[in-house]
Design an enzyme around this catalytic site. Structure first.
Site, short mmCIF file in Angstrom:
data_model
loop_
_atom_site.label_atom_id
_atom_site.label_comp_id
_atom_site.label_asym_id
_atom_site.label_seq_id
_atom_site.Cartn_x
_atom_site.Cartn_y
_atom_site.Cartn_z
N GLU A 2 -58.81 17.66 -35.95
CA GLU A 2 -58.09 17.49 -34.53
C GLU A 2 -59.11 17.84 -33.71
O GLU A 2 -60.09 18.52 -33.92
CB GLU A 2 -57.16 18.80 -34.43
CG GLU A 2 -56.59 18.85 -33.02
CD GLU A 2 -55.96 17.63 -32.43
OE1 GLU A 2 -56.28 17.42 -31.25
OE2 GLU A 2 -54.95 17.25 -33.17
N ILE A 3 -59.25 16.82 -32.65
CA ILE A 3 -60.32 16.97 -31.57
C ILE A 3 -60.12 18.16 -30.64
O ILE A 3 -60.95 18.45 -29.70
CB ILE A 3 -60.47 15.73 -31.03
CG1 ILE A 3 -62.00 15.67 -30.42
CG2 ILE A 3 -59.55 15.17 -30.10
CD1 ILE A 3 -62.36 14.11 -30.22
N ASN A 35 -64.02 15.28 -34.53
CA ASN A 35 -63.54 14.00 -34.14
C ASN A 35 -63.27 12.98 -35.48
O ASN A 35 -64.27 12.61 -36.05
CB ASN A 35 -64.39 13.23 -33.38
CG ASN A 35 -64.19 11.77 -32.72
OD1 ASN A 35 -63.32 11.23 -33.48
ND2 ASN A 35 -64.52 11.64 -31.54
N CYS A 55 -49.25 12.11 -35.61
CA CYS A 55 -48.07 12.72 -34.81
C CYS A 55 -48.54 12.74 -33.43
O CYS A 55 -49.12 13.62 -32.92
CB CYS A 55 -47.81 13.88 -35.29
SG CYS A 55 -47.23 13.77 -37.28
N ASP A 58 -52.69 10.46 -28.50
CA ASP A 58 -52.99 10.27 -27.28
C ASP A 58 -52.84 8.73 -27.15
O ASP A 58 -53.64 8.02 -28.05
CB ASP A 58 -54.54 10.71 -27.09
CG ASP A 58 -54.74 10.42 -25.54
OD1 ASP A 58 -54.17 9.77 -24.74
OD2 ASP A 58 -55.80 11.36 -25.05
N THR A 134 -41.92 18.95 -36.21
CA THR A 134 -43.17 19.25 -35.65
C THR A 134 -43.01 19.86 -34.03
O THR A 134 -42.15 19.62 -33.44
CB THR A 134 -44.19 18.05 -35.35
OG1 THR A 134 -43.77 17.18 -34.52
CG2 THR A 134 -44.49 17.39 -36.73
N GLU A 135 -43.92 20.61 -33.56
CA GLU A 135 -43.70 21.06 -32.27
C GLU A 135 -43.61 20.23 -30.87
O GLU A 135 -42.74 20.28 -30.30
CB GLU A 135 -45.06 22.38 -31.74
CG GLU A 135 -45.10 23.47 -32.70
CD GLU A 135 -44.02 24.37 -32.45
OE1 GLU A 135 -43.22 24.18 -31.66
OE2 GLU A 135 -43.51 24.64 -33.51
N GLU A 136 -44.37 18.90 -31.39
CA GLU A 136 -44.61 17.69 -30.37
C GLU A 136 -42.99 17.08 -30.62
O GLU A 136 -42.49 16.93 -29.44
CB GLU A 136 -45.77 16.91 -30.54
CG GLU A 136 -45.49 15.95 -29.31
CD GLU A 136 -45.94 16.58 -28.09
OE1 GLU A 136 -45.75 15.72 -26.96
OE2 GLU A 136 -46.55 17.75 -27.94
#
Length: 185
Positions: A2-3, A35, A55, A58, A134-136
């Site tokens: 995860e970036i 990245n 998931c 961006d 998932t939270e999102e």
């Protein structure tokens, strides 16, 4: 991988909480701030992954930023390299329809992936998890926004007789291919 630093820290804390609640479990998960687009080859071996999830990535709305999208022709080839042929799966979910269409266009066109049918996706427990666990996913559900998802399976082209698309070293430069002709006319 995860970036974003905040997301990485959030996931790290969630993993630690799960490990504390259930000793001996959740030992096969981790998070690392990096990245993916640049450094994924440094972390995984060929054919080593069963699943890759994107998931709510961006969307990079501006056209000039489209090359930054996590799904692209070149990156799909990289993901295919890491996924196990025949069983490896690539999962995508977003609440942005334009981004979903982008995913569909690129994944459907890539020769190393096939889109799962609705029935296959319904039978996959990971689809339900990414859709509502998932939270999102929960955040999007609370907002009442639509979610768009698809799942692609890694094909076994290079394992089939004749290599990828039937091309071998013997027939790679076959007569009348690539504008090459061996006739002396």
């Amino acid at each position: 991988l995860e970036i974003r630093a905040k997301v990485t820290e959030y996931v790290r804390l969630r993993i630690m909480a799960h490990r504390k609640e259930s000793p001996g479990q959740y030992q096969n998960c981790s998070v690392f701030r990096s990245n993916t687009m640049k450094f994924m080859p440094n972390f995984f071996q060929r054919r080593s992954l069963e699943k890759i999830f994107f998931c709510f990535p961006d969307p990079h709305f501006k056209k000039k930023n489209h090359p930054r999208r996590i799904v692209s022709d070149s990156l799909l080839s990289e993901y295919a390299y890491f996924l196990k042929p025949g069983s490896g799966r690539l999962y995508t979910i977003t609440d942005v329809e334009d981004l979903h269409q982008w995913h569909l266009k690129h994944c459907r066109a890539h020769p190393m992936f096939r889109e799962l049918t609705k029935e296959e996706m319904d039978a996959d427990p990971c689809v339900k998890a990414m859709f509502s666990e998932t939270e999102e996913g929960k955040k999007v559900e609370r907002a009442g926004t639509q979610k768009y998802y698809a799942v692609y399976q890694r094909l076994e082209y290079e394992d089939a007789e004749g290599g990828a698309n039937g091309i071998t070293a013997d027939n790679f430069f076959a007569n009348d291919q690539f504008g090459v002709s061996s006739s002396s006319d």
